[in-house]
Design an enzyme around this catalytic site. Sequence first.
Site, PDB file in Angstrom:
ATOM      1  N   GLY A   1      -5.743  -3.249  -6.680  1.00 40.79           N
ATOM      2  CA  GLY A   1      -4.343  -3.345  -6.738  1.00 40.79           C
ATOM      3  C   GLY A   1      -3.648  -2.527  -7.908  1.00 40.79           C
TER       4      GLY A   1
ATOM      5  CD  GLU B   1     -11.497  -7.739  -2.565  1.00 40.80           C
ATOM      6  OE1 GLU B   1     -10.685  -7.346  -2.524  1.00 40.80           O
ATOM      7  OE2 GLU B   1     -12.438  -8.709  -2.266  1.00 40.80           O
TER       8      GLU B   1
ATOM      9  N   GLY C   1      -9.730   0.151  -5.229  1.00 42.80           N
ATOM     10  CA  GLY C   1      -9.612   1.287  -4.622  1.00 42.80           C
ATOM     11  C   GLY C   1      -8.957   2.587  -5.066  1.00 42.80           C
ATOM     12  NE  ARG C   2      -2.749   2.714  -4.980  1.00 40.42           N
ATOM     13  CZ  ARG C   2      -1.870   2.633  -3.816  1.00 40.42           C
ATOM     14  NH1 ARG C   2      -1.543   4.027  -3.366  1.00 40.42           N
ATOM     15  NH2 ARG C   2      -1.572   1.744  -3.243  1.00 40.42           N
TER      16      ARG C   2
ATOM     17  NE  ARG D   1      -0.185   5.919  -0.689  1.00 40.69           N
ATOM     18  CZ  ARG D   1       0.766   5.760  -1.658  1.00 40.69           C
ATOM     19  NH1 ARG D   1       1.027   6.902  -2.187  1.00 40.69           N
ATOM     20  NH2 ARG D   1       1.016   4.969  -2.175  1.00 40.69           N
TER      21      ARG D   1
ATOM     22  CE1 TYR E   1       2.495   1.321   2.858  1.00 41.50           C
ATOM     23  CE2 TYR E   1       1.449   3.494   2.476  1.00 41.50           C
ATOM     24  CZ  TYR E   1       1.715   2.339   2.938  1.00 41.50           C
ATOM     25  OH  TYR E   1       0.490   1.963   3.782  1.00 41.50           O
TER      26      TYR E   1
ATOM     27  CB  CYS F   1       7.859  16.056  17.356  1.00 42.11           C
ATOM     28  SG  CYS F   1       7.298  17.733  17.716  1.00 42.11           S
ATOM     29  CD  GLU F   2       7.709  10.427  14.920  1.00 41.89           C
ATOM     30  OE1 GLU F   2       8.798   9.762  14.593  1.00 41.89           O
ATOM     31  OE2 GLU F   2       7.215  10.195  16.060  1.00 41.89           O
TER      32      GLU F   2
ATOM     33  CE1 TYR G   1      -5.845   1.990   0.976  1.00 43.22           C
ATOM     34  CE2 TYR G   1      -5.282   2.660  -1.520  1.00 43.22           C
ATOM     35  CZ  TYR G   1      -5.747   1.597  -0.586  1.00 43.22           C
ATOM     36  OH  TYR G   1      -6.286   0.602  -0.928  1.00 43.22           O
TER      37      TYR G   1
HETATM   38  N1  LLP Z   1      -8.823  -5.692  -1.559  1.00 42.15           N
HETATM   39  C1  LLP Z   1      -8.094  -6.108  -0.663  1.00 42.15           C
HETATM   40  C2  LLP Z   1      -8.251  -7.258   0.219  1.00 42.15           C
HETATM   41  C3  LLP Z   1      -7.169  -5.291  -0.167  1.00 42.15           C
HETATM   42  O1  LLP Z   1      -6.285  -5.515   0.881  1.00 42.15           O
HETATM   43  C4  LLP Z   1      -6.950  -3.875  -0.660  1.00 42.15           C
HETATM   44  C5  LLP Z   1      -5.800  -2.876  -0.289  1.00 42.15           C
HETATM   45  C6  LLP Z   1      -7.759  -3.570  -1.956  1.00 42.15           C
HETATM   46  C7  LLP Z   1      -8.623  -4.517  -2.196  1.00 42.15           C
HETATM   47  C8  LLP Z   1      -7.427  -2.334  -2.842  1.00 42.15           C
HETATM   48  O2  LLP Z   1      -6.552  -2.145  -3.143  1.00 42.15           O
HETATM   49  P1  LLP Z   1      -6.220  -1.113  -4.305  1.00 42.15           P
HETATM   50  O3  LLP Z   1      -6.930  -0.793  -5.452  1.00 42.15           O
HETATM   51  O4  LLP Z   1      -6.408   0.254  -3.675  1.00 42.15           O
HETATM   52  O5  LLP Z   1      -4.698  -0.963  -4.452  1.00 42.15           O
HETATM   53  N2  LLP Z   1      -2.122   2.102   2.530  1.00 42.15           N
HETATM   54  C9  LLP Z   1      -1.153   1.733   1.070  1.00 42.15           C
HETATM   55  C10 LLP Z   1      -2.180   0.836   0.624  1.00 42.15           C
HETATM   56  C11 LLP Z   1      -2.554  -0.337   1.187  1.00 42.15           C
HETATM   57  C12 LLP Z   1      -3.684  -1.117   0.529  1.00 42.15           C
HETATM   58  C13 LLP Z   1      -4.286  -2.315   1.147  1.00 42.15           C
HETATM   59  N3  LLP Z   1      -5.063  -3.317   0.658  1.00 42.15           N
HETATM   60  C14 LLP Z   1      -0.980   2.776   0.128  1.00 42.15           C
HETATM   61  O6  LLP Z   1      -1.117   3.993   0.744  1.00 42.15           O
HETATM   62  O7  LLP Z   1      -0.300   2.549  -0.755  1.00 42.15           O
END
Ligand code: LLP
Length: 429
Positions: free
Chosen positions: A239, A275, A277-278, A314, A318, A344-345, A373
Amino acid sequence: MNHFQRRSGRLHAEQVPLDELARTHGTPLYVYSTATLTRHWKVLERSLRGLRHLTCYAVKANGNLSVLSTLARLGAGFDIVSGGELYRVLQAGGDPRKVVFSGVGKRDDEIAFALGAGVRVLDVESASELARVSVVARRLGVRAPVALRVNPDVDARTHPYISTGLHRNKFGVPAEEALRLYRLAARDPALHVKGAAMHIGSQITEVAPFLDAVKRMLGLVRKLEKEGITLGHLDIGGGLGIPYDASAEPPPTPAVWGAALRKALRGFRGEVLLEPGRVLVGNAGVLLTRVLHVKRNGRRRFVVVDAGMTDLVRPAMYQAFHEIEPVGSPAERQVTCDVVGPICESSDFLAKGRRMPEVAQGDLLCVRSAGAYGFSMSSQYNARPRAAEVLVDGEEALLARRRETYADLVRGEEPARRGGRLGSRRGLR
Ligand code: LLP
């Protein structure tokens, strides 16, 4: 810091000019930088030094095998949310013993696949799911390693679609219910209680919500200990936000965030799982797109490009901001325009009312911060083959996923035949 920099006017990925990649592989094109990915990994690991931990990269952010294998080599574990993501991790050479299986709705076959592969833990999100995991484990004759994902009821103060830690969100179980479920799980011979998990949202730009949630989780850990249930790990989820807009206030750096978390977790004796990601991949990737047309509707100026919401959803989903700049030398003249795709949106835009250097037909544009993402949320809507992906490492560029073809669009499909009920029984099997 990332390795998409301008040299003699031209944007490069590490040593490779982006316009060359676009000429070779076409557009839209995703380009990732190994040096940036590696740097982000190291910065994050450094921020957690002294804390016994395992960083499990959230595959959903970018599941390309080249990205997963790069992170696996650096020692990453993986956070998955489906059987498909587990398959990707295994294909990339990831270690299943470092895999955390999250997600609010796992099917029996996915649970069985994960147990068979020997994942480290399944994060369970409801009483009903705990029962299913137990049934599947018994059927396989194994003991399922489980943790409960707790919903700490903390507001992550991010976009509502990516906020997950409030009771109004579908994720996790409330702390009170978690206590009851832990007691149940501890008595079930088919289950092995390993830890607890949380994840309060994504693109979080303050440290406070993390600390608040961790504090609540530690409260639960203490209550469980009093009952003789000891947790081996605490998974604090992902997150942490990243800078998208250079003119806006940046989110806390991993160093600041890490220092605060280390302090908050000092009393916890087990291992800490994360965990992210981003924060690892977001700024390690860009999307290249070519200008098809520049047009006006009344006073509004539109730059129509060949990437749309099917490639990067995105902004549409969002209202997300991504910096966009020409790959070649930017023109002096600044204009205000909407950068839109061919779908077409009306929600198909990459930027709205954006002040940027004037561009012309044929120009190549770079959409920044597209490593997370981006491709992973892309679709074939409007029958558009999905983009190619390239991983750059120094002077080299690997085609990490070839562009889809028209044949890929219909793979596995059957036309209904004339004559007879659907023509052939074969199609029904
Ligand atoms: N762990 C769990 C259980 C999650 O659901 C997520 C993201 C992460 C870890 C990783 O989160 P991060 O570190 O990437 O923030 N599509 C959206 C983001 C959706 C995130 C969903 N869950 C976007 O493009 O902003």
